[in-house]
Design a protein around this motif. Structure first.
Motif, mmCIF file in Angstrom:
data_model
loop_
_atom_site.group_PDB
_atom_site.id
_atom_site.type_symbol
_atom_site.label_atom_id
_atom_site.label_comp_id
_atom_site.label_asym_id
_atom_site.label_seq_id
_atom_site.Cartn_x
_atom_site.Cartn_y
_atom_site.Cartn_z
ATOM 1 N N LYS A 122 0.834 -1.207 0.000
ATOM 2 C CA LYS A 122 0.000 0.000 0.000
ATOM 3 C C LYS A 122 0.865 1.253 0.000
ATOM 4 C CE LYS A 122 -3.991 -2.029 2.363
ATOM 5 N NZ LYS A 122 -4.837 -1.995 3.581
ATOM 6 N N LYS A 123 1.920 1.214 0.760
ATOM 7 C CA LYS A 123 2.800 2.385 0.892
ATOM 8 C C LYS A 123 3.422 2.770 -0.450
ATOM 9 C CE LYS A 123 6.973 3.996 3.244
ATOM 10 N NZ LYS A 123 8.053 3.639 4.205
ATOM 11 N N VAL A 124 3.889 1.784 -1.204
ATOM 12 C CA VAL A 124 4.582 2.101 -2.460
ATOM 13 C C VAL A 124 3.642 2.173 -3.656
ATOM 14 C CG1 VAL A 124 6.753 1.124 -1.619
ATOM 15 C CG2 VAL A 124 5.215 -0.305 -2.973
ATOM 16 N N GLY A 125 2.365 1.802 -3.471
ATOM 17 C CA GLY A 125 1.383 1.980 -4.523
ATOM 18 C C GLY A 125 0.992 0.763 -5.332
ATOM 19 N N TRP A 126 1.335 -0.433 -4.856
ATOM 20 C CA TRP A 126 0.910 -1.631 -5.583
ATOM 21 C C TRP A 126 -0.577 -1.911 -5.389
ATOM 22 C CZ3 TRP A 126 3.418 -3.484 -9.436
ATOM 23 C CH2 TRP A 126 4.817 -3.449 -9.475
ATOM 24 N N ILE A 127 -1.071 -1.665 -4.187
ATOM 25 C CA ILE A 127 -2.489 -1.875 -3.895
ATOM 26 C C ILE A 127 -3.000 -0.660 -3.129
ATOM 27 C CG2 ILE A 127 -2.328 -4.399 -3.856
ATOM 28 C CD1 ILE A 127 -2.204 -4.266 -0.809
#
Length: 213
Positions: A207-212
């Motif tokens: 979530k932090k890096v933007g995958w989900i």
């Protein structure tokens, strides 16, 4: 960036791609050297090491600059070793979702032209799918399971997976599983002490890096 400016100037002067190839191989060698260091120190299985994370992000940034100049680093452009080095950097650019997806599309185009190996694209597709919480198509990505073994991440059907693997020149999933586990044993990799905690940390990282979301 000065290195990039020099690179663009040289290319405009119709210089060959030797300088780029050497840079890509240097990025790969730094990655592999750090991995070996972590293996020897027993730190490879302790989550995403901060030193490795920083190196992966630096390598990804440099690769993105190279792609902006020459497009995807195919064998025809930079040679087999450097092209494989670029692929390794892409596979490890795990905190750069947009870069990985962009590279997957560029690689797809090159595979369609016969300029790249289909199995390289299979690995990249699977890696992206796993990070996005989807089933992988080729069973190339592994993680620790409840029995303390490295097992393939979620996939749909073993028979279908093996058909897809065969179509891109990969061994069966059973054979890869045996190889992955043997290598882990050789390197003395250990499963996480708290598997559930690790899984929660991975989901938070995604979530932090933007995958989900």
């Amino acid at each position: 960036m000065r290195w990039k400016d020099d690179l663009e100037r040289n290319l405009k002067e119709k210089m060959n791609y030797n300088q780029i190839a050497e840079k890509l191989i240097d990025l790969q060698n730094a990655d592999l050297a750090l991995r070996e260091k972590l293996v020897k120190s027993g730190r490879l299985s302790e989550g995403y090491d901060e030193e490795m994370k920083a190196l992966h992000n630096r390598n990804a940034k440099l690769l993105n600059e190279i792609i902006a100049v020459i497009g995807y680093p195919t064998v025809e452009k930079v040679g087999k070793e450097a092209s494989e080095a670029a692929w390794l950097v892409i596979q490890h650019a795990i905190e750069q979702p947009q870069l990985m997806k962009k590279c997957a599309e560029l690689l797809r185009i090159e595979v369609a032209k016969g300029n790249a190996e289909p199995k390289s694209l299979a690995y990249l597709y699977d890696r992206i799918a796993v990070f996005e919480g989807k089933s992988q198509l080729y069973g190339t990505q592994f993680d620790w399971d409840e029995n303390g073994e490295l097992s393939p991440n979620a996939f749909d059907d073993l028979v279908e997976v093996n058909k897809r693997r065969s179509s891109v020149g990969l061994d069966t999933l059973e054979e890869q599983t045996a190889l992955i586990r043997a290598n882990a044993k050789k390197e003395n990799q250990q499963p996480p002490k708290d598997l559930e905690k690790r899984r929660q940390e991975v989901e938070a990282w995604k979530k932090k890096v933007g995958w989900i979301r």
